[in-house]
Design a protein around this motif. Structure first.
Motif, PDB file in Angstrom:
ATOM      1  N   ARG A 192       0.802  -1.223   0.000  1.00 40.57           N
ATOM      2  CA  ARG A 192       0.000   0.000   0.000  1.00 40.57           C
ATOM      3  C   ARG A 192       0.837   1.276   0.000  1.00 40.57           C
ATOM      4  O   ARG A 192       0.315   2.373   0.134  1.00 40.57           O
ATOM      5  CB  ARG A 192      -1.014   0.003   1.137  1.00 40.57           C
ATOM      6  CG  ARG A 192      -0.443  -0.033   2.525  1.00 40.57           C
ATOM      7  CD  ARG A 192      -1.554  -0.076   3.563  1.00 40.57           C
ATOM      8  NE  ARG A 192      -2.117   1.236   3.766  1.00 40.57           N
ATOM      9  CZ  ARG A 192      -2.153   1.866   4.940  1.00 40.57           C
ATOM     10  NH1 ARG A 192      -1.673   1.278   6.015  1.00 40.57           N
ATOM     11  NH2 ARG A 192      -2.673   3.054   5.035  1.00 40.57           N
ATOM     12  N   ALA A 193       2.159   1.131  -0.161  1.00 33.72           N
ATOM     13  CA  ALA A 193       3.059   2.282  -0.184  1.00 33.72           C
ATOM     14  C   ALA A 193       3.532   2.558  -1.607  1.00 33.72           C
ATOM     15  O   ALA A 193       3.890   1.632  -2.339  1.00 33.72           O
ATOM     16  CB  ALA A 193       4.250   2.036   0.733  1.00 33.72           C
ATOM     17  N   VAL A 194       3.532   3.831  -1.987  1.00 35.05           N
ATOM     18  CA  VAL A 194       3.965   4.259  -3.319  1.00 35.05           C
ATOM     19  C   VAL A 194       4.702   5.587  -3.201  1.00 35.05           C
ATOM     20  O   VAL A 194       4.558   6.298  -2.204  1.00 35.05           O
ATOM     21  CB  VAL A 194       2.774   4.421  -4.291  1.00 35.05           C
ATOM     22  CG1 VAL A 194       2.090   3.095  -4.565  1.00 35.05           C
ATOM     23  CG2 VAL A 194       1.772   5.441  -3.779  1.00 35.05           C
ATOM     24  N   PHE A 195       5.469   5.909  -4.235  1.00 38.06           N
ATOM     25  CA  PHE A 195       6.072   7.240  -4.304  1.00 38.06           C
ATOM     26  C   PHE A 195       6.152   7.699  -5.750  1.00 38.06           C
ATOM     27  O   PHE A 195       6.320   6.891  -6.661  1.00 38.06           O
ATOM     28  CB  PHE A 195       7.443   7.290  -3.615  1.00 38.06           C
ATOM     29  CG  PHE A 195       8.535   6.498  -4.302  1.00 38.06           C
ATOM     30  CD1 PHE A 195       9.365   7.099  -5.237  1.00 38.06           C
ATOM     31  CD2 PHE A 195       8.748   5.170  -3.977  1.00 38.06           C
ATOM     32  CE1 PHE A 195      10.389   6.369  -5.848  1.00 38.06           C
ATOM     33  CE2 PHE A 195       9.763   4.438  -4.579  1.00 38.06           C
ATOM     34  CZ  PHE A 195      10.586   5.046  -5.519  1.00 38.06           C
ATOM     35  N   PRO A 196       6.022   9.022  -5.959  1.00 35.58           N
ATOM     36  CA  PRO A 196       6.135   9.572  -7.305  1.00 35.58           C
ATOM     37  C   PRO A 196       7.595   9.876  -7.631  1.00 35.58           C
ATOM     38  O   PRO A 196       8.382  10.234  -6.752  1.00 35.58           O
ATOM     39  CB  PRO A 196       5.322  10.870  -7.211  1.00 35.58           C
ATOM     40  CG  PRO A 196       5.537  11.317  -5.797  1.00 35.58           C
ATOM     41  CD  PRO A 196       5.627  10.037  -4.985  1.00 35.58           C
TER      42      PRO A 196
END
Length: 162
Positions: free
Chosen positions: A140-144
């Protein structure tokens, strides 16, 4: 609430990559309300095209881990990639192989924050998006980030992988 250790490791790696070269502010790992185990689910949750999702796929290349960061709109051409890399056998890694080499689980594998650097290929198709999204160590973790930043922070090699 303390972040998951994998999320912390990814954020620390992002911070360190920025500190090394003095570039702009680091990407910030964000937690989504729910886990996103597929590129399509991540794209829907973020309101972006599936092509802007960076899949982190770990392969077993003759027993050595290979990380392929590919557009969510692509499937990796393993036969073509195997031939171009000169490896005898290139296959999707088992969950145990992935966890051993990344410290992360399938569905949340980040491009960085692993126990040791992995040989990394970065899909040139990602360059067509001004912003791409990558996993942040848990599902559930993301980064741009950007294509150029992915290359820099992973020391990856641009490649046509589809």
């Amino acid at each position: 609430m303390q972040p998951h250790p994998n999320v912390r490791a990814v954020q620390d790696a992002l911070d360190a990559a920025t500190a090394r070269d003095g570039s702009g502010g680091p990407a910030i790992v964000r937690l989504l309300p729910d886990a996103v185990h597929t590129a399509a689910a991540a794209a829907e949750a973020l309101g972006v095209s599936v092509g802007a999702i960076t899949n982190s796929l770990v392969f077993d290349a003759d027993g050595t881990p290979l990380l392929v960061l590919t557009s969510g709109a692509h499937r990796v051409d393993t036969a073509g990639l195997s031939a171009s890399l000169g490896v005898t056998r290139l296959r999707r890694a088992t969950p145990d192989f992935v966890r051993t080499h990344t410290g992360q689980v399938i569905g949340g594998v980040a491009p960085l924050g692993h126990p040791a650097p992995l040989r990394t290929l970065v899909d040139t198709a990602l360059a067509g998006h001004p912003e791409v999204w990558a996993a942040g160590g848990v599902p559930r973790a993301v980064f741009p980030t950007t294509y150029a930043e992915l290359l820099r922070i992973t020391t990856g090699t641009p490649a046509e992988v589809a």
